[in-house]
Design a protein around this motif. Structure first.
Motif, PDB file in Angstrom:
ATOM      1  N   LEU A 315       0.850  -1.185   0.000  1.00 54.49           N
ATOM      2  CA  LEU A 315       0.000   0.000   0.000  1.00 54.49           C
ATOM      3  C   LEU A 315       0.891   1.243   0.000  1.00 54.49           C
ATOM      4  CD1 LEU A 315      -2.414  -1.243   2.787  1.00 54.49           C
ATOM      5  CD2 LEU A 315      -2.885  -1.261   0.335  1.00 54.49           C
ATOM      6  N   GLU A 316       0.299   2.406  -0.186  1.00 54.99           N
ATOM      7  CA  GLU A 316       1.061   3.646  -0.089  1.00 54.99           C
ATOM      8  C   GLU A 316       0.195   4.729   0.537  1.00 54.99           C
ATOM      9  OE1 GLU A 316       2.082   5.536  -3.775  1.00 54.99           O
ATOM     10  OE2 GLU A 316       0.455   4.530  -4.858  1.00 54.99           O
ATOM     11  N   LEU A 336      -3.758   9.669   3.784  1.00 52.70           N
ATOM     12  CA  LEU A 336      -4.801   8.892   3.127  1.00 52.70           C
ATOM     13  C   LEU A 336      -4.180   7.656   2.479  1.00 52.70           C
ATOM     14  CD1 LEU A 336      -6.457  11.971   1.429  1.00 52.70           C
ATOM     15  CD2 LEU A 336      -7.423  10.713   3.368  1.00 52.70           C
ATOM     16  N   VAL A 337      -4.750   6.483   2.748  1.00 53.35           N
ATOM     17  CA  VAL A 337      -4.194   5.252   2.204  1.00 53.35           C
ATOM     18  C   VAL A 337      -4.651   5.063   0.759  1.00 53.35           C
ATOM     19  CG1 VAL A 337      -6.112   3.825   3.059  1.00 53.35           C
ATOM     20  CG2 VAL A 337      -3.879   2.777   2.614  1.00 53.35           C
ATOM     21  N   ARG A 338      -3.724   4.602  -0.085  1.00 54.98           N
ATOM     22  CA  ARG A 338      -4.002   4.342  -1.492  1.00 54.98           C
ATOM     23  C   ARG A 338      -3.485   2.954  -1.860  1.00 54.98           C
ATOM     24  NH1 ARG A 338      -6.960   7.878  -0.587  1.00 54.98           N
ATOM     25  NH2 ARG A 338      -7.092   9.936  -1.586  1.00 54.98           N
ATOM     26  N   TRP A 339      -4.143   2.333  -2.844  1.00 57.38           N
ATOM     27  CA  TRP A 339      -3.772   0.965  -3.219  1.00 57.38           C
ATOM     28  C   TRP A 339      -3.899   0.782  -4.717  1.00 57.38           C
ATOM     29  CZ3 TRP A 339      -7.333  -3.851  -2.448  1.00 57.38           C
ATOM     30  CH2 TRP A 339      -6.646  -5.008  -2.810  1.00 57.38           C
ATOM     31  N   VAL A 347      -7.536   0.577  -6.781  1.00 53.59           N
ATOM     32  CA  VAL A 347      -8.722   0.205  -6.010  1.00 53.59           C
ATOM     33  C   VAL A 347      -9.058   1.379  -5.093  1.00 53.59           C
ATOM     34  CG1 VAL A 347      -9.771  -1.494  -4.488  1.00 53.59           C
ATOM     35  CG2 VAL A 347      -7.912  -2.181  -6.029  1.00 53.59           C
ATOM     36  N   GLU A 348     -10.248   1.931  -5.252  1.00 51.09           N
ATOM     37  CA  GLU A 348     -10.645   3.094  -4.465  1.00 51.09           C
ATOM     38  C   GLU A 348     -10.822   2.723  -2.990  1.00 51.09           C
ATOM     39  OE1 GLU A 348     -10.780   6.152  -5.509  1.00 51.09           O
ATOM     40  OE2 GLU A 348     -10.287   5.553  -7.569  1.00 51.09           O
ATOM     41  N   PRO A 349     -10.465   3.649  -2.073  1.00 50.79           N
ATOM     42  CA  PRO A 349     -10.626   3.368  -0.639  1.00 50.79           C
ATOM     43  C   PRO A 349     -12.053   2.997  -0.258  1.00 50.79           C
ATOM     44  CG  PRO A 349      -9.278   5.327  -0.971  1.00 50.79           C
ATOM     45  CD  PRO A 349      -9.820   4.941  -2.318  1.00 50.79           C
ATOM     46  N   GLU A 350     -13.034   3.601  -0.934  1.00 48.80           N
ATOM     47  CA  GLU A 350     -14.426   3.291  -0.611  1.00 48.80           C
ATOM     48  C   GLU A 350     -14.726   1.804  -0.807  1.00 48.80           C
ATOM     49  OE1 GLU A 350     -13.418   5.690  -2.558  1.00 48.80           O
ATOM     50  OE2 GLU A 350     -14.022   7.526  -1.520  1.00 48.80           O
ATOM     51  N   GLU A 367      -3.105  -0.056  11.625  1.00 46.93           N
ATOM     52  CA  GLU A 367      -1.777   0.023  12.239  1.00 46.93           C
ATOM     53  C   GLU A 367      -0.715   0.337  11.196  1.00 46.93           C
ATOM     54  OE1 GLU A 367      -0.570  -3.049  14.820  1.00 46.93           O
ATOM     55  OE2 GLU A 367      -2.375  -2.989  16.072  1.00 46.93           O
ATOM     56  N   TRP A 368      -0.838  -0.252   9.994  1.00 47.92           N
ATOM     57  CA  TRP A 368       0.115   0.045   8.923  1.00 47.92           C
ATOM     58  C   TRP A 368       0.070   1.533   8.566  1.00 47.92           C
ATOM     59  CZ3 TRP A 368       0.061   2.267   4.182  1.00 47.92           C
ATOM     60  CH2 TRP A 368       1.188   2.079   3.371  1.00 47.92           C
ATOM     61  N   VAL A 369      -1.134   2.080   8.445  1.00 50.86           N
ATOM     62  CA  VAL A 369      -1.287   3.497   8.094  1.00 50.86           C
ATOM     63  C   VAL A 369      -0.675   4.383   9.179  1.00 50.86           C
ATOM     64  CG1 VAL A 369      -2.966   5.365   7.796  1.00 50.86           C
ATOM     65  CG2 VAL A 369      -3.324   3.178   6.641  1.00 50.86           C
ATOM     66  N   MET A 370      -0.978   4.093  10.452  1.00 48.62           N
ATOM     67  CA  MET A 370      -0.437   4.924  11.526  1.00 48.62           C
ATOM     68  C   MET A 370       1.088   4.859  11.574  1.00 48.62           C
ATOM     69  SD  MET A 370      -3.086   4.706  14.773  1.00 48.62           S
ATOM     70  CE  MET A 370      -3.392   2.937  14.731  1.00 48.62           C
ATOM     71  N   ARG A 371       1.658   3.654  11.516  1.00 49.50           N
ATOM     72  CA  ARG A 371       3.119   3.525  11.595  1.00 49.50           C
ATOM     73  C   ARG A 371       3.797   4.274  10.443  1.00 49.50           C
ATOM     74  NH1 ARG A 371       3.335  -1.340  12.458  1.00 49.50           N
ATOM     75  NH2 ARG A 371       4.116  -1.416  14.601  1.00 49.50           N
TER      76      ARG A 371
END
Length: 553
Positions: A315-316, A336-339, A347-350, A367-371
């Protein structure tokens, strides 16, 4: 005059001139004194209440348990505060915000109780006005998509609990001949509503589309009976501006949980079935079938690939700036997480966040997003280019987890980020079940993390929650911002949100600001911060530094 006399006189002046109503009682609860504001707010002069107890003000809306909890708090904690309904001398029932404190002597004996209250009728009236505007279609007065979504979530839980099915009917109605569409839709909605049960939800969903939720059905046949009744209801002409107008109707039907678990999925399925009815039958109904979309396969594929992406770190994060209202300086940044998946593409976050919430992947994802976000922000701080605040979205599912706060504390310690630099955003719907969110939110606040309500105006949040929870900011939902200038009702919603925020002493950020006209309107109405493509879209970390970073001292 002695210092004691001076202080006593000062206290008396403050007591009599305070804007809040004040009542002082003896240990038995008998009123000893009230101030002028008490009389102005309740209608009772001092002579009518001195020697009596505040029970004379009771509205009858609260049971014995309410008052028992109040006295228990006064005994154990020495104070109580909350929203309460009382009765004026005129008989009018009104809401007030009441704080009661216990006054004790040096021996710990109760000397007095002091009650201070304010009338919050105007705030609640504004909130009710906002709720009505936000949840009903201005033309037909039917529930809109926001209220429909809330009703669906409740109905879906009941269906699973009772092992019953839920049907979603997409009803498309068009006039035969040239007539004004608005009065036609009003007439059609009124006709259709008379052929539905009180337990059914009937909502405006599109320009000429209505959506019906039918609870407690045993199978497709029950849904088909309702669909047939709605079609027959429109066989007779409608009265539109003095003319008899015939309507053509097509209905698509999807069933929960076989055809989908979310309202969006079921509405999409019902819409596909409705299109088939329009093409094949012209006036009829069709059930959704798996051949119409690849919904089930797509969902399974997304879940499988998302698990792999989280495990592989595929992810990014993108970062979107938040500006003060002049647009000249960055006051915060939202992560904001993007994939982008090799097989599925972007793939949209929604799509993937909803699936993550359903299957539990939201916890490792969060947890991945926060770290990653904490680490990036720390590197910006070291370079002297970090904005003041890093904002992240927190899911209701994360708050439900008993060790969520501990996991946040561990990540803060691991990365070395200052909690005072963090802001957590959560949807307003989270407040509908305060029993489990209050401890987590209060613990986050004690850590120093700021809290804001994301998408304010799209959920139900009792006024007492907004006043008592440690919230510092409201986020106006992008759906309201995009509608600025399009209709008076939408503009009124935005003004009301800003008014509620001012009353409660909260800051406001508008999301999805894309035009200068929107920015001017929000600026003139007193909005504090902007976020949207007008000032800067979400970009990767390197691009954020290049476009928005400024050296900070």
């Amino acid at each position: 005059m002695t210092a004691i006399q001076d202080s006593g006189q000062f206290a008396h002046i403050v007591f009599q001139n305070a804007a809040e109503g004040i009542a002082i009682t003896d240990p038995q609860g008998r009123i000893l004194a009230v101030n002028g504001a008490f009389t102005a707010l309740t209608g009772y002069p001092a002579g009518d209440v001195v020697g009596k107890t505040p029970a004379m003000l009771r509205s009858g809306r609260h049971g014995r348990e309410f008052y028992a909890r109040m006295w228990l708090a006064l005994r154990d904690e020495g104070r109580w505060q909350g929203e309460i309904w009382n009765r004026r001398k005129s008989g009018e029932i009104y809401p007030e915000w009441l704080s009661i404190s216990t006054v004790r002597n040096e021996a710990g004996e109760v000397l007095h109780y002091v009650g201070v209250f304010t009338d919050i009728s105007h705030i609640m009236a504004e909130q009710e006005k906002l709720r009505d505007l936000a949840y009903h279609d201005p033309l037909t007065r039917l529930p809109n998509r926001m209220l429909l979504r809330d009703r669906f979530e409740q109905a879906a839980r009941r269906s699973l609990r009772d092992a019953r099915q839920l049907a979603v009917l997409m009803v498309e109605v068009t006039p035969q001949g040239k007539v004004p569409n608005d009065p036609f839709l009003v007439a059609a909605s009124e006709r259709l509503a008379t052929h539905l049960r009180e337990t059914d939800t009937f909502a405006r969903y599109g320009e000429n589309e209505f959506l019906v939720l039918i609870e407690g059905i045993n199978g497709p046949r029950d849904a088909s009976v309702t669909a047939d009744q709605l079609l027959k209801a429109l066989e007779k002409p409608l009265a539109v501006d003095g003319l008899d107008v015939y309507a053509a109707a097509n209905i698509g039907i999807s069933l929960y949980p076989m055809d989908g678990y979310s309202l969006d999925d079921l509405a999409t399925a019902a819409d596909a079935a409705m299109l088939q009815a329009r093409i094949r039958d012209r006036r009829g109904f069709r059930f959704y079938s798996a051949e119409m979309t690849a919904f089930a396969n797509e969902r399974a594929t997304i879940e499988r690939q998302l698990r792999r992406a989280i495990a592989d770190g595929a992810l990014e994060l993108h970062f979107q700036p938040q500006f003060e209202v002049s647009g000249s300086s960055v006051v915060g940044v939202e992560a904001l997480v993007r994939w982008t998946d090799p097989e599925l593409g972007v793939v949209e976050p929604e799509r993937f966040v909803t699936i993550a919430e359903d299957n539990g992947l939201i916890h490792p994802l969060g947890e991945w997003v926060m770290r990653r976000a904490f680490t990036q922000f720390i590197s910006w701080q070291a370079a002297g280019i970090a904005p003041p605040v890093l904002s992240l979205n927190i899911s209701a599912r994360q708050l439900e987890r008993i060790d969520f706060v501990d996991s946040v504390a561990a990540l803060v310690a691991e990365t070395g980020i200052s909690p005072q630099s963090l802001e957590f955003e959560f949807r307003e719907s989270v407040l509908s079940d305060v029993a489990y969110v209050v401890p987590a939110l209060e613990a986050l606040d004690r850590m120093g993390i700021r809290l804001s309500i994301d998408g304010f105006g799209t959920g139900f949040s009792p006024l007492g929650n907004l006043k008592t929870l440690p919230i510092s900011k409201l986020n106006i939902d992008r759906s309201f911002v995009s509608g600025i200038g399009s209709n008076q009702g939408n503009d009124t919603i935005v003004r009301t949100v800003l008014g509620v925020a001012r009353t409660l002493g909260l800051r406001v950020i508008a999301e999805g600001v894309e035009t200068e006209d929107q920015a001017v309107f929000l600026r003139n109405e007193g909005c504090d911060e902007f976020q949207g493509h007008l000032y800067g879209q979400a970009v990767c970390g390197e691009d954020f530094v290049r476009r928005f970073a400024r050296t900070r001292t």
